[in-house]
Design a protein around this motif. Structure first.
Motif, PDB file in Angstrom:
ATOM      1  N   GLU A  24       0.837  -1.210   0.000  1.00  0.00           N
ATOM      2  CA  GLU A  24       0.000   0.000   0.000  1.00  0.00           C
ATOM      3  C   GLU A  24       0.868   1.256   0.000  1.00  0.00           C
ATOM      4  O   GLU A  24       0.549   2.252  -0.654  1.00  0.00           O
ATOM      5  CB  GLU A  24      -0.957  -0.026   1.200  1.00  0.00           C
ATOM      6  N   TYR A  28      -0.120   0.398  -4.228  1.00  0.00           N
ATOM      7  CA  TYR A  28      -1.081  -0.636  -4.611  1.00  0.00           C
ATOM      8  C   TYR A  28      -2.373  -0.474  -3.830  1.00  0.00           C
ATOM      9  O   TYR A  28      -2.348  -0.344  -2.605  1.00  0.00           O
ATOM     10  CB  TYR A  28      -0.520  -2.035  -4.325  1.00  0.00           C
ATOM     11  N   ARG A  29      -3.513  -0.509  -4.551  1.00  0.00           N
ATOM     12  CA  ARG A  29      -4.805  -0.526  -3.873  1.00  0.00           C
ATOM     13  C   ARG A  29      -5.276  -1.977  -3.881  1.00  0.00           C
ATOM     14  O   ARG A  29      -5.530  -2.560  -4.933  1.00  0.00           O
ATOM     15  CB  ARG A  29      -5.818   0.354  -4.605  1.00  0.00           C
ATOM     16  N   LEU A  30      -5.372  -2.560  -2.697  1.00  0.00           N
ATOM     17  CA  LEU A  30      -5.679  -3.982  -2.609  1.00  0.00           C
ATOM     18  C   LEU A  30      -7.173  -4.222  -2.708  1.00  0.00           C
ATOM     19  O   LEU A  30      -7.968  -3.553  -2.052  1.00  0.00           O
ATOM     20  CB  LEU A  30      -5.144  -4.550  -1.292  1.00  0.00           C
ATOM     21  N   ILE A  31      -7.552  -5.151  -3.564  1.00  0.00           N
ATOM     22  CA  ILE A  31      -8.937  -5.626  -3.612  1.00  0.00           C
ATOM     23  C   ILE A  31      -8.944  -7.084  -3.173  1.00  0.00           C
ATOM     24  O   ILE A  31      -9.591  -7.449  -2.214  1.00  0.00           O
ATOM     25  CB  ILE A  31      -9.535  -5.461  -5.020  1.00  0.00           C
ATOM     26  N   ARG A  32      -8.159  -7.885  -3.860  1.00  0.00           N
ATOM     27  CA  ARG A  32      -8.007  -9.283  -3.428  1.00  0.00           C
ATOM     28  C   ARG A  32      -6.793  -9.407  -2.509  1.00  0.00           C
ATOM     29  O   ARG A  32      -5.964  -8.501  -2.423  1.00  0.00           O
ATOM     30  CB  ARG A  32      -7.855 -10.180  -4.641  1.00  0.00           C
ATOM     31  N   CYS A  34      -6.613  -9.402   0.680  1.00  0.00           N
ATOM     32  CA  CYS A  34      -6.632  -8.558   1.874  1.00  0.00           C
ATOM     33  C   CYS A  34      -7.960  -8.750   2.579  1.00  0.00           C
ATOM     34  O   CYS A  34      -9.008  -8.629   1.953  1.00  0.00           O
ATOM     35  CB  CYS A  34      -6.450  -7.092   1.469  1.00  0.00           C
ATOM     36  N   GLY A  35      -7.925  -9.080   3.866  1.00  0.00           N
ATOM     37  CA  GLY A  35      -9.177  -9.343   4.570  1.00  0.00           C
ATOM     38  C   GLY A  35      -9.193  -8.732   5.939  1.00  0.00           C
ATOM     39  O   GLY A  35      -9.255  -7.517   6.097  1.00  0.00           O
ATOM     40  N   CYS A  36      -9.069  -9.582   6.969  1.00  0.00           N
ATOM     41  CA  CYS A  36      -9.228  -9.080   8.339  1.00  0.00           C
ATOM     42  C   CYS A  36      -8.011  -8.277   8.787  1.00  0.00           C
ATOM     43  O   CYS A  36      -8.078  -7.526   9.737  1.00  0.00           O
ATOM     44  CB  CYS A  36      -9.491 -10.235   9.298  1.00  0.00           C
ATOM     45  N   ARG A  37      -6.894  -8.426   8.119  1.00  0.00           N
ATOM     46  CA  ARG A  37      -5.638  -7.760   8.458  1.00  0.00           C
ATOM     47  C   ARG A  37      -5.199  -8.086   9.882  1.00  0.00           C
ATOM     48  O   ARG A  37      -4.545  -7.272  10.545  1.00  0.00           O
ATOM     49  CB  ARG A  37      -5.758  -6.240   8.260  1.00  0.00           C
ATOM     50  N   ALA A  43      -7.021 -14.532   3.875  1.00  0.00           N
ATOM     51  CA  ALA A  43      -7.063 -13.929   2.533  1.00  0.00           C
ATOM     52  C   ALA A  43      -5.675 -13.648   1.979  1.00  0.00           C
ATOM     53  O   ALA A  43      -5.505 -13.566   0.774  1.00  0.00           O
ATOM     54  CB  ALA A  43      -7.874 -12.631   2.562  1.00  0.00           C
TER      55      ALA A  43
ATOM     56  N   ARG B 126     -14.503 -11.743  -0.198  1.00  0.00           N
ATOM     57  CA  ARG B 126     -14.784 -13.164  -0.367  1.00  0.00           C
ATOM     58  C   ARG B 126     -15.924 -13.588   0.557  1.00  0.00           C
ATOM     59  O   ARG B 126     -16.186 -12.939   1.571  1.00  0.00           O
ATOM     60  CB  ARG B 126     -13.554 -14.008  -0.025  1.00  0.00           C
ATOM     61  N   PHE B 240     -16.872 -10.315  -4.482  1.00  0.00           N
ATOM     62  CA  PHE B 240     -16.321  -9.069  -5.028  1.00  0.00           C
ATOM     63  C   PHE B 240     -17.392  -8.290  -5.804  1.00  0.00           C
ATOM     64  O   PHE B 240     -17.151  -7.783  -6.897  1.00  0.00           O
ATOM     65  CB  PHE B 240     -15.076  -9.355  -5.882  1.00  0.00           C
ATOM     66  N   HIS B 295     -12.383  -5.630   9.995  1.00  0.00           N
ATOM     67  CA  HIS B 295     -12.075  -6.160   8.687  1.00  0.00           C
ATOM     68  C   HIS B 295     -11.907  -5.030   7.658  1.00  0.00           C
ATOM     69  O   HIS B 295     -12.498  -3.964   7.800  1.00  0.00           O
ATOM     70  CB  HIS B 295     -13.243  -7.064   8.282  1.00  0.00           C
ATOM     71  N   TYR B 296     -11.139  -5.310   6.611  1.00  0.00           N
ATOM     72  CA  TYR B 296     -10.848  -4.353   5.531  1.00  0.00           C
ATOM     73  C   TYR B 296     -12.114  -3.737   4.913  1.00  0.00           C
ATOM     74  O   TYR B 296     -12.111  -2.613   4.450  1.00  0.00           O
ATOM     75  CB  TYR B 296     -10.077  -5.110   4.448  1.00  0.00           C
ATOM     76  N   ALA B 534      -3.954   3.030  -0.104  1.00  0.00           N
ATOM     77  CA  ALA B 534      -2.883   3.095  -1.098  1.00  0.00           C
ATOM     78  C   ALA B 534      -2.302   4.508  -1.094  1.00  0.00           C
ATOM     79  O   ALA B 534      -3.014   5.479  -1.303  1.00  0.00           O
ATOM     80  CB  ALA B 534      -3.425   2.741  -2.475  1.00  0.00           C
TER      81      ALA B 534
END
Lengths: 222, 557
Positions: A24, A28-32, A34-37, A43, B126, B240, B295-296, B534
């Motif tokens: 980041e 990079y803008r994460l879509i996939r 990346c989840g609960c972090r 993920a 997901r 998604f 969560h994100y 980002a």
């Protein structure tokens, strides 16, 4: 600042960032991926190595700190078998596991799954427990699995250890663990309306009465 | 020594007082005496961080600035461009659309399908990527013989200073034991005693131990089982694909949603007889700059969608700051440290190794006490980045219950701090409050219905169950209780409803209202969908690039 390489391209990032935060930081803008972090959702399972050291390492991108000369990528998705089944019509046996996942028989014990697990689980050993039909051992050994998929990504036989373990755990929870009698008793009591009058009484109290009842309630520790 | 060496002196003090603290128990603050510390130190009471809403069903009510921006936000869509499609050919035509696939959404989808509905489950990330997967402590249910749903009711009301909706709390506590049973029948492995009876742990604010756990991976265990069941039953789901607007019909009923493929920007139109919103919480808005346990994807999307179709929101002015979240190391700042840690016996200590509050105070009170200890009394421990924190004395757990208790009961915590070379079986954790939960939410009834026909709600997105402060273990219970109820009610409603012609007039109306209030030009686009992490510090684009690439994009103030 550290030099890192994202998909082969060099970037400079401050020390102390996780792989995820470093990506980041680089824009990079994460879509996939990346989840609960927080290392629960699975993920962001990923692989990395170093500029002058090809040995592949495994980690969760939300937890692993970047180091000098790291080579990074993302594994946002890996195809995996997940058959449909009806738990209600199953039995907690080894035969049942093999019926759903016959490919389990092709495991030849290479141990790549264990080496790739970012939770440090004994994946190969629980796979051999599954082969022997020891559902309880699979449940215990695999319990902390976050289903990141790295084991399946590295299996030369195309097995999906995390789904096989999930089936074993579900059978164990549904059929093998002893039932809790006091839970069943309580559900019956609620259905009979045993607590309705008491809850109604609390709902009809003035705020002051309710506050007093609350402050005076006895607190059990064990 | 994983902690900076200057913290060693304080850690030695924690060790020195441990023997004495084994028997030391501070008194709890009576419910009537909580307000002074809350008013002085809880973030909800910092007035400058909130403002009155200028449009919509909650006009005139106060809410945090970050949420107000989104509730007053602009729609992404131009109804004129979508309207012609709406009644000629949609991408999906179903009985029940469930938006959000965490614990509440998955429960709703499963029960709606069992009730005979054709279900579509859609989610922004997901299947199962939600706050549910990260809950550690567990789920409340008054199933012990010495406990009762009435005591659970009393604790839940008192924990929130009696600000909850009594009918919602009644539903919550009465459904609780059957929820535990339902999850077990799906294969969830609950912590049990050798004879099979449930092994409950005491969380803050409860008078009888009633929290059901799966080690400290409770949410993970429940979510992976629910996700597997959704897949096993062949329930149709789309990942998604967040909802960006609800669709109404000409009778004023909610009748579907506009989704967007997050990767390709392709719009997807869903016609549904009933819509269940289960989009979760708000933590990634970082209210007042707090780090978050969330969560994100926790960006308040469902609140925005519901608000735009005229659905009121309750208790907009309170957020939950979980008192114990990692303050060190920086890489895991805001990581949730389960309340179970305190339930098992860990005390909260200042720089001198002394207690300053009962560890099992309700979350709002303990968070306020920790902030007071650091900000007013200067008894916190500063990290190298300036973040301040206090100790959570995990080694005390093994002293009480025997060696190995921490390892057996808190494996996620041991592992997560262990990754940074902190052994929590031997050393305390440095913690500080972080943004954790949206106490309020969409106004709804015990059956899961909202004031807007066709719209149902469950889980963190709804409000009223927890009033202005939630007890630990009650949110995860809320997911399954109201997820099941909303799924059932929506499926039954779908069987009887007569849908009218689809329309997006409410979006036109909303944009008109924004314009009249002078907000259209200055508010952002919402729902937000994902946080902006980002780093993009570049300023080189010609103005016309922004204009041409994003027609209709509205300047953000």
């Amino acid at each position: 600042m550290l030099d890192i390489y994202i998909m082969g391209k060099r970037y400079q990032v401050p020390e102390g960032l996780t792989i995820q935060a470093a990506m980041e930081y680089c824009g990079y803008r994460l879509i996939r991926g990346c989840g609960c972090r927080a290392a629960f959702c699975g993920a962001c399972g990923t692989v990395y190595n170093f500029k002058n050291d090809p040995t592949l390492r495994y980690a969760l991108a939300c937890q692993k700190l970047v180091e000098q000369d790291m080579y990074l990528t993302q594994i946002p998705f890996f195809p995996a078998a997940k058959p449909s089944y009806d738990l209600e019509k199953m039995e907690p046996t080894g035969e049942q596991i093999l019926k759903i996942y016959p490919e389990l028989l092709t495991c030849f014990g290479c141990n790549n799954c264990t080496k790739s697990c970012p939770q440090d689980l004994e994946v190969m050993w629980y796979m051999s427990d599954a082969l022997r039909g020891d559902i309880k051992e699979v449940a215990i050994k695999s319990f902390d699995c976050i289903m990141c998929g790295l084991c399946a990504a590295r299996c030369p036989q195309g097995l999906v250890p995390y789904n096989i373990a999930l089936l074993c755990r579900r059978l164990y929870g549904r059929y093998v663990t002893p039932r809790s009698k006091h839970l069943d008793d309580r559900i019956a009591e609620i259905e009979e309306g045993k607590f309705d009058a008491e809850i109604k009484e609390l709902q009809n109290m003035s705020l002051e009465e309710l506050r007093q009842r609350f402050d005076k309630r006895k607190i059990l520790k064990e | 020594m994983p902690y900076p060496s200057y913290m060693e002196e304080s850690i030695r003090k924690v060790e020195a007082t441990r023997e004495r603290r084994l028997k030391e128990e501070l008194p709890r603050i009576p419910v009537g005496e909580r307000m002074p510390v809350l008013k002085a130190f809880h973030p909800d009471f910092i007035k400058a961080c909130m403002r009155e809403l200028l449009v919509g069903p909650n006009k005139g009510e106060r809410t945090p600035n970050e949420l107000a921006d989104l509730l007053e936000g602009n729609s992404r869509i131009d109804p004129d461009k979508i309207d012609p499609e709406l009644n000629s050919g949609v991408d999906y035509d179903v009985d029940v659309l469930v938006i959000g696939a965490g614990g509440a959404g998955a429960s709703a989808a499963l029960i709606a399908q069992e009730t005979g509905a054709d279900v579509l489950l859609v989610t922004k990330l997901r299947l199962g990527d939600a706050n549910t997967v990260g809950f550690q402590g567990g789920t409340q249910a008054a199933d012990r013989p010495d406990d009762s749903p009435a005591l659970h009711y009393l604790d839940t009301m008192g924990g929130a200073r009696f600000t909850n909706d009594p009918k919602l709390v009644e539903a919550l506590v009465k459904d609780a034991p059957s929820v535990i049973k339902w999850l077990e029948s799906l294969g969830v492995i609950w912590d049990k005693k050798p004879d099979g009876s449930m092994a409950e742990v005491a969380l803050a604010g409860e008078c009888v131990p009633r929290c059901h756990c799966c080690r400290d991976y409770t949410g993970l265990e429940v979510m992976r089982v629910l996700r597997d069941e959704v897949k096993s039953r062949d329930i149709n789901y789309v990942e998604f694909a967040p909802a960006i607007e609800l669709i109404m019909d000409e009778k004023g009923q909610v009748a579907g949603a506009v989704l967007v493929n997050l990767e390709t920007n392709e719009p997807l139109l869903v016609r549904a007889k009933a819509v269940v919103t289960a989009t979760g919480g708000i933590g990634r808005l970082h209210i007042q700059g707090f780090p978050t346990t969330n969560h994100y994807g926790a960006t308040a999307d469902g609140l925005v969608l519901a608000y735009r179709v005229g659905c009121p929101i309750v208790d907009l002015d309170t957020m939950q700051y979980h008192p114990t979240c990692a303050a060190y190391p920086l890489a895991i700042l805001g990581l949730l440290v389960t309340e179970k840690t305190r339930g098992l016996g860990a005390q909260v200590l200042n720089i001198d190794g002394e207690q300053f509050a009962h560890p099992l105070e309700p979350r709002d009170v303990l968070a306020a006490c920790i902030i007071r200890e650091c900000k007013e009394r200067g008894k916190g421990i500063a990290t190298p980045t300036g973040q301040v924190g206090v100790w959570l004395d995990s080694p005390r757990i093994d002293m009480i219950h025997g060696e190995g208790t921490v390892a057996q009961n808190l494996p996620a915590m041991v592992r997560q701090f262990g990754r940074f070379n902190i052994d929590i079986t031997k050393e305390p954790m440095l913690i500080y409050p972080a943004l954790h939960y949206q106490n309020g939410g969409i106004k709804f009834s015990p059956d899961g219905s909202t004031p807007i026909p066709g719209l149902f709600a469950c889980g963190e997105v709804e409000g009223g169950v927890h009033g202005k402060n939630r007890l630990g273990g009650n949110s995860t219970l809320d997911l399954f209780v109201f997820g099941r109820r909303a799924g059932r009610t929506a499926a039954k409603y779908a069987k009887g409803v007569k849908p009218g012609k689809l329309t997006l007039d409410h979006v036109r109306q909303w944009q008109r209202e924004l314009k009249e209030a002078g907000l259209a030009e200055v508010r952002p686009i919402s729902p937000k969908l994902l946080p902006d992490y980002a780093r993009q510090p570049y300023d080189y684009l010609a103005d016309y690039v922004t204009e041409r690439l994003q027609p209709g994009q509205i300047k953000v103030a």
